[in-house]
Design a protein around this motif. Structure first.
Motif, PDB file in Angstrom:
ATOM      1  N   LYS A   1      -1.882   1.013   3.734  1.00  0.00           N
ATOM      2  CA  LYS A   1      -2.854   0.867   2.661  1.00  0.00           C
ATOM      3  C   LYS A   1      -3.772   2.084   2.717  1.00  0.00           C
ATOM      4  CE  LYS A   1      -6.458  -2.192   1.107  1.00  0.00           C
ATOM      5  NZ  LYS A   1      -7.472  -1.140   1.188  1.00  0.00           N
TER       6      LYS A   1
ATOM      7  N   ASN B   1     -10.885  -7.161   3.922  1.00  0.00           N
ATOM      8  CA  ASN B   1      -9.776  -7.363   2.989  1.00  0.00           C
ATOM      9  C   ASN B   1      -9.221  -8.770   2.965  1.00  0.00           C
ATOM     10  OD1 ASN B   1      -9.088  -4.893   1.572  1.00  0.00           O
ATOM     11  ND2 ASN B   1      -8.922  -4.049   3.642  1.00  0.00           N
TER      12      ASN B   1
ATOM     13  N   GLN C   1     -14.003  -3.914   4.108  1.00  0.00           N
ATOM     14  CA  GLN C   1     -14.174  -4.222   2.691  1.00  0.00           C
ATOM     15  C   GLN C   1     -14.216  -5.728   2.508  1.00  0.00           C
ATOM     16  OE1 GLN C   1     -10.848  -1.736   1.249  1.00  0.00           O
ATOM     17  NE2 GLN C   1     -12.389  -0.848  -0.100  1.00  0.00           N
TER      18      GLN C   1
END
Ligand SMILES: C[S@@+](CC[C@H](N)C(=O)[O-])C[C@H]1O[C@@H](n2cnc3c(N)ncnc32)[C@H](O)[C@@H]1O
Length: 391
Positions: free
Chosen positions: A361, A175, A259
């Motif tokens: 999140k 991220n 990610q």
């Protein structure tokens, strides 16, 4: 059965939203980690030194670390091999020899140029998917060098270095809008190693301070909680406290991926941990958040708590922290599922502890995420009149 007393200190700790830190808690940011201060307070409130604490959904091992540091026997299960690897390293004390081997390896890793053989390696592995793009391949080379260097160390030192790589990799890749360059990653690696050695020292001191009771080494067992009552490793385990945070209903967390630049997911953490991957998100979340009525999820919770019930006695307290994407129907359904598994609440409904969680999140099906920011602490004991008798 009497209701348990909940102290102000426990309520305050449950609502504490300070950054997770201390002991070995900072080693890896496992998704939906427990707040260590809540765990510590619950352990103090409901157990004595030498007691046994079970965390059947142990994740990154917060319960195991705090339980062992407080002189309690700690045992946990998790289906995620990455979680168990992190938990094992967080609860394995290093010898002086391990520490000096780790220091030397860190020196070498952060000073030496990357060897050329690494650049020739072909990226063909599932574990390195999305690690070949511009900006990430150089870091991949760095981590390959870290892993190769760690392989010459004694096992505890090797695994410690791999968790330094996990922490640094998570910081660098997961991220991030801007991926750091090699020089920045090297500096971070060195800083992480140093602060993690400090954390390990604090953990070792805490464990040594509680040495007046005889306890076992903490165990993080890579398996499903469903069926633990038939597992030889749980023979004779009767926990005084079950302290846990199961997957949340209707909430999808990415326990098993980083990610990269948006939604490109990589299994690289498993490569760093030398752990097996191969499952999808719904496996770790006890079902898909899209399923009507979350049938698979609730069936999984019921089976899990039936297995947990088979280990408990009437003194065992079950404390769990969880969040709901739609609490209006999911909380009653969850409580009904606990009943069906053989438990009843050990506090009045109005004494459940709720807390707000900032900056979480996660993905849910509801468009307004207001409710998902609330977590609740539930307290249960075995029911004297179970709906279904324990196995
Ligand atoms: C909310 S997380 C736990 C986080 C943990 N309290 C911590 O402090 O890191 C839930 C965990 O349950 C695990 N899990 C899901 N299904 C499981 C099962 N059937 N048996 C054991 N663990 C399971 C997931 O892999 C995930 O690590």
């Amino acid at each position: 059965m009497e209701n348990i007393q909940i102290s102000e200190a426990l309520i305050e700790a449950a609502r504490n939203v300070k950054r997770v830190s201390g002991l070995t808690h900072d080693f890896y940011k496992y998704p939906a980690r427990f707040s260590p201060s809540f765990v510590r307070e619950a352990i103090q409130a409901f157990t004595q030194p030498g007691d046994t604490i079970l965390d059947p959904f142990a994740g990154g091992g917060t319960t195991l670390v705090e339980a062992h540091a407080a002189g309690r026997n700690a045992i946990g299960t998790d289906i995620n091999s990455l979680a168990c690897f992190v938990s094992k390293v967080k609860t394995s004390r290093l010898t002086k020899k391990d520490i000096s081997a780790v220091r030397q390896a860190v020196e070498q890793i952060t000073e030496a140029p990357l060897p050329s053989w690494i650049r020739e390696e072909v990226v063909d592995s599932h574990y390195k998917h999305h690690m070949e793009a511009v900006g990430t391949w150089r870091l991949r080379h760095f981590f390959e060098f870290v892993v190769a260097s760690s392989n010459t160390l004694p096992p505890r030192g090797r695994d410690f270095i791999r968790v330094v790589a996990l922490r640094t990799g998570q910081w660098a890749l997961d991220n991030r809008k801007v991926i750091p360059n090699l020089a920045e990653a090297r500096i971070k690696f060195r800083l992480n190693a140093s602060s993690m050695l400090d954390g390990m020292r604090a953990y070792t001191e805490a464990v040594a301070a509680g040495r007046n009771v005889d306890i076992n080494k903490p165990k993080a067992i890579n398996r499903s909680v469903i069926g633990i009552e038939q597992d030889r490793r749980f023979i004779g385990v009767t926990p005084q406290l079950v302290l846990t945070s199961p997957p949340y209903p209707g909430v999808h967390l990415l326990y098993h991926r980083w990610q990269i630049k948006g939604r490109r997911e990589t299994a690289f953490p498993y490569w760093l941990a030398s752990s097996l991957d191969g499952q999808t998100a719904s496996y770790y979340n006890l079902g898909s958040r899209h399923e009507a009525g979350l049938k698979t999820y609730f069936a999984g919770i019921q089976e899990s708590f039936k297995s947990i019930a088979a280990l408990c006695n009437h003194e065992t307290l079950v404390v769990q922290m969880l969040a709901f994407s739609e609490p209006d129907w999911q909380l009653p359904e969850y409580l009904q599922t606990m009943k069906a598994a053989g438990f009843q609440e050990a506090v009045q409904a109005d004494a459940r502890i709720w807390r707000e969680v900032p900056n979480r999140k996660w993905y849910t099906n509801v468009t307004t995420s207001e409710n998902t920011k609330m977590e609740v602490v539930l307290f249960h004991r075995l029911s004297p009149h179970p709906l279904t008798p324990p196995n």
